[in-house]
Design an enzyme around this catalytic site. Structure first.
Site, PDB file in Angstrom:
ATOM      1  N   LEU A 461      25.056  12.820 -48.545  1.00 16.98           N
ATOM      2  CA  LEU A 461      24.993  11.483 -49.132  1.00 16.98           C
ATOM      3  C   LEU A 461      25.020  10.475 -47.978  1.00 16.98           C
ATOM      4  CD1 LEU A 461      26.991  10.431 -52.296  1.00 16.98           C
ATOM      5  CD2 LEU A 461      26.090   8.806 -50.642  1.00 16.98           C
ATOM      6  N   ALA A 462      23.865  10.315 -47.354  1.00 14.24           N
ATOM      7  CA  ALA A 462      23.766   9.471 -46.159  1.00 14.24           C
ATOM      8  C   ALA A 462      22.299   9.095 -45.969  1.00 14.24           C
ATOM      9  CB  ALA A 462      24.296  10.209 -44.928  1.00 14.24           C
ATOM     10  N   GLU A 463      21.970   7.855 -46.291  1.00 12.18           N
ATOM     11  CA  GLU A 463      20.568   7.444 -46.300  1.00 12.18           C
ATOM     12  C   GLU A 463      19.938   7.427 -44.907  1.00 12.18           C
ATOM     13  OE1 GLU A 463      22.291   6.595 -50.112  1.00 12.18           O
ATOM     14  OE2 GLU A 463      22.968   6.046 -48.091  1.00 12.18           O
ATOM     15  N   PHE A 486      18.349   5.404 -55.117  1.00 12.24           N
ATOM     16  CA  PHE A 486      18.142   4.086 -55.699  1.00 12.24           C
ATOM     17  C   PHE A 486      17.796   3.114 -54.571  1.00 12.24           C
ATOM     18  CE2 PHE A 486      20.851   6.072 -58.849  1.00 12.24           C
ATOM     19  CZ  PHE A 486      20.342   5.627 -60.060  1.00 12.24           C
ATOM     20  N   ILE A 490      19.323   1.732 -50.168  1.00  9.48           N
ATOM     21  CA  ILE A 490      18.445   2.054 -49.045  1.00  9.48           C
ATOM     22  C   ILE A 490      18.915   1.436 -47.734  1.00  9.48           C
ATOM     23  CG2 ILE A 490      16.850   0.070 -49.191  1.00  9.48           C
ATOM     24  CD1 ILE A 490      14.563   2.135 -48.837  1.00  9.48           C
ATOM     25  N   PRO A 492      21.535   1.459 -45.667  1.00  3.91           N
ATOM     26  CA  PRO A 492      21.971   2.219 -44.484  1.00  3.91           C
ATOM     27  C   PRO A 492      20.821   2.844 -43.699  1.00  3.91           C
ATOM     28  CG  PRO A 492      23.395   2.709 -46.345  1.00  3.91           C
ATOM     29  CD  PRO A 492      22.246   1.907 -46.882  1.00  3.91           C
ATOM     30  N   HIS A 533      21.976  -1.211 -59.496  1.00  8.04           N
ATOM     31  CA  HIS A 533      20.956  -0.276 -59.958  1.00  8.04           C
ATOM     32  C   HIS A 533      19.728  -1.026 -60.465  1.00  8.04           C
ATOM     33  CE1 HIS A 533      24.621   2.150 -60.012  1.00  8.04           C
ATOM     34  NE2 HIS A 533      23.828   3.189 -59.824  1.00  8.04           N
TER      35      HIS A 533
END
Length: 733
Positions: A461-463, A486, A490, A492, A533
């Site tokens: 979990l790390a963009e 989502f 975005i 990061p 969202h």
């Protein structure tokens, strides 16, 4: 004795693995000494205003030469940072090439005058283009190592990459290659560094992390930057690593450390972490003055550990050379550096017309791909169309995106798909019992089941990790398709997108490319999506040169545009409106595995004579409702243009329609101020003013955030009623 020296790439591996010969010691000293003298000559040139920036690698020479000689130039892969002059010199970048970059010459093979000095790049030597950003290259190294592992297991993918006419060079893979990722100690506080360690450890990747610790991040001392003042203590519990902390000013110690690290990695044991304590005898750059924040005593103590002085004393102490001989050698090497600098100063400068070259691919015309045949597909006779598609039932946008991904993965073994929750199931054996997830919107459902966990998998979990690794995959000829779960999350990854992905081709003067597809669910109209969202924000990304942006409004366009994105040689952000995934509007039969829509070609959704309405995404069906009401209730004929791609966009279609109607509305979901429509409105007013009978009007979201309560969301986002009112008002003007 013979005082000739070996080539700049260094020594034979067999000579280095045993006791160092006198000749080997001289060769090591030569690389270190020349690196320092190139720094010194650049400093002189900067003071003479003959170059424009200087950052030195002084004090790091022993550490870097040791790393280079323990690895294999053109075999292993290298992700350096801007201090790595001695490393790149030892790998084979010549002194002349270094000065060509400092001058900004047209013949600079690393960037063609586009990057500062010490921003390294060489495709033949496997030195991936370096940026000024700190720590971003750590994630590229991860993707680079993953690509090598994948090619080793899937030679058909390497064969495909080698046969791809859009690639600038072949894909090499050997099965035991190592990736070296270099970083200053100060940059270990960046998130990308920790994300890279996480993935390297988890996957036991053959990556050597070189930490070049000179005690300072510009003016910030290590104890301020790093808890406890020692990064090795912080990372010691990462599993699968080989750790070594060394004196980075002793050349042989450094060489042996990297030989150990390389053996560990080549044996498949996992990554290595070499923490070298070196010095910084010069200021951070010529824009800095370390006397402002360092004591004289501290600077003097560093001088006593200078690796150049230490290596020179060893040669004399061990009687490898005499004083006269070393003086003779150093004079010879000084002359080589002077001659290299003079040659660079005489080199031609870049031409003005080169500025826009390599912003985008020149090998594939993305506006007219040879495989596109939109009209045939819409008529039901697309070339390559499978028999099963003839007369098939209409499918949703989600269905046809999923179908395109299946088709393209069957066609090209280089394609990988990953992101958060995109796999069907990560744990083995689960799919026999459970159906599988396949993304939070189910758009990647069934892909892992068909193609396996090597090609479809979940990311951390790390963009930034998602996009940064994709850059590393792509520079090695792979074709990653990644998903940001989502659009709202975005950000990061913005650093990787703006400073790395989109810039790779231009900053390397066309040597490297990053043809990554980033799929991003976007937008509101969700009834409860709320702030985090429902975001739009496409104009932020259309402002980035080198990045293509597509945003379809219906199922057929989504299928065709995604296929073009995947087959293109540019990075593409593919924006998928969440509200449209399963809407009744815009459903279409499956068009076959070769259907594609060219970028930069708008679609006239509805012909009209009174007003041109330019829009895209989820506003298209709302504009269509408004146009139908305008004709039925007010006898106003509205022509609707769906842009489909936002970069490039179809200016010719816009101009042709405006010439016909003389009135224009630009409508989009994102907020009005500084939105995408502002650019279109400005250009229309500038270039088509004489064709207009009224001012250009915009319809957009409010300058605020999207609320959770539906009655608020309905007012915040543009609705058909608001678009209709704009149509009526503009016709009456």
């Amino acid at each position: 004795m013979d005082l000739a020296v070996s080539s700049p790439r260094g020594l034979g591996q067999e000579e280095l693995n045993g006791e160092l010969s006198p000749q080997a010691m001289i060769d090591i000293y030569r690389l270190m000494y020349m690196s320092r003298r190139i720094d010194d000559r650049e400093i002189l040139l900067k003071r003479q205003n003959k170059i424009f920036f200087q950052v030195s690698g002084a004090g790091h020479e022993a550490l870097q030469v040791g790393a280079a000689l323990a690895l294999r130039s053109g075999y292993d892969w290298f992700l350096p940072y801007y201090r790595d002059r001695a490393l790149c010199l030892a790998l084979g970048i010549s002194p002349t090439d270094m000065f060509l970059q400092a001058v900004g010459a047209a013949t600079d093979p690393q960037s063609g005058g586009r990057q500062m000095p010490c921003h390294w790049s060489s495709k033949p030597l496997h030195i991936v283009s370096t940026s000024s950003s700190t720590a971003t290259q750590m994630l590229h190294a991860i993707g680079c190592a993953e690509a090598g592992r994948y090619y080793s297991a899937h030679p058909e993918a390497a064969e495909k990459a080698n046969g791809d006419y859009r690639q600038f060079a072949g894909v090499e893979f050997h099965g035991d290659e190592v990736v070296l990722a270099c970083i200053g100690e100060g940059s270990t506080s960046e998130g990308e560094f920790w994300e890279a360690l996480n993935t390297a450890s988890n996957q036991k990747l053959p990556v050597i992390f070189l930490i070049e610790d000179n005690g300072y991040a510009i003016s910030v001392p290590v104890e301020v930057n790093t808890p406890g003042g020692n990064i090795s203590r912080l990372v010691a519990n990462f599993p699968n690593f080989h750790f070594q902390e060394i004196d980075g000013t002793d050349a042989e110690t450094c060489l042996r450390a990297f030989q150990n690290a390389a053996r560990w990695c080549r044996a498949g044991n996992g990554p290595a972490f070499v923490h070298g304590h070196c010095i910084r005898p010069y200021s951070h750059s010529l824009s800095d003055d370390d006397k402002l924040y360092r004591s004289a005593a501290e600077r003097e103590a560093d001088a006593m550990r200078d690796p150049i002085h230490r290596m020179q004393m060893r040669l004399l102490r061990d009687k490898i050379v005499t004083t006269d001989q070393i003086t003779e050698l150093e004079h010879k090497w000084d002359q080589e550096v002077i001659e290299a600098a003079d040659a660079a100063l005489a080199a031609p400068l870049p031409q003005i017309d080169s500025i826009s070259k390599h912003v985008y691919s020149e090998d594939l015309d993305i506006t007219a791909p040879p495989f596109a045949n939109e009209n045939a597909a819409e008529a039901g006779s697309a070339p390559g169309k499978s028999k099963s598609s003839q007369g098939s039932a209409p499918k949703t946008m989600a269905d046809l995106i999923n179908a395109c991904l299946h088709d393209e993965m069957r066609r090209d073994p280089r394609i990988l798909i990953y992101g958060e929750d995109v796999a069907d199931a990560s744990r083995e054996g689960v799919l026999g019992e459970a159906k599988g997830k396949g993304g939070v919107f189910k758009l990647t459902a069934g892909l892992q089941a068909e193609f396996g966990g090597e090609r479809v998998f979940n990311s951390p979990l790390a963009e930034a990790n998602i996009v940064g690794r994709a850059v590393g995959y792509a520079v090695r000829g792979m074709k990653p398709i990644v998903e940001i779960q989502f659009f709202d999350y975005i950000w990061p990854a913005m650093h990787q997108i703006r400073n790395e992905l989109a810039l790779m081709r231009w900053r390397s003067n066309g040597a490297w490319a990053s043809p990554v597809v980033i799929r991003v669910p976007i937008g509101g109209y969700l009834t409860g999506g709320s702030i985090y969202h429902s975001q739009s924000g496409e104009s932020i990304f259309t402002h980035i040169p080198g990045l293509r942006i597509a945003m379809p409004s219906n199922a057929l366009d989504a299928n065709g545009l995604l296929r073009t994105a995947i087959r293109s040689d540019d990075p593409v952000m593919f924006l998928e409106h969440k509200r449209l995934y399963r809407e009744t509007y815009g459903r279409a039969p499956y068009p076959g595995p070769d259907f594609a829509i060219p970028f930069g070609k708008a679609r006239t959704v509805r012909s009209g004579t009174d007003i041109t309405l330019i829009t895209y995404g989820a506003v298209v069906p709302r504009a269509l409702q408004a146009a139908q009401l305008a004709e039925r209730k007010h006898d106003i004929s509205v022509e609707i243009i769906d842009l489909r791609t936002l970069n490039p966009y179809d200016w010719e279609a816009i101009a042709e329609s405006v010439l016909k109607t003389s009135r224009v509305i630009v409508a989009h979901e994102d907020m009005m101020s500084w939105g995408y429509g502002a650019e279109l409105a400005a250009r229309i007013a500038d270039e088509l003013f004489e064709d207009l009978d009224a001012p250009v009007k915009r319809v957009a979201g409010m300058d605020t955030f999207v609320a959770y309560q539906p009655i608020l969301e309905d007012v915040i986002l543009p609705q058909p009623e608001k678009i209709l009112q704009a149509i009526v008002d503009l016709k009456a003007w």
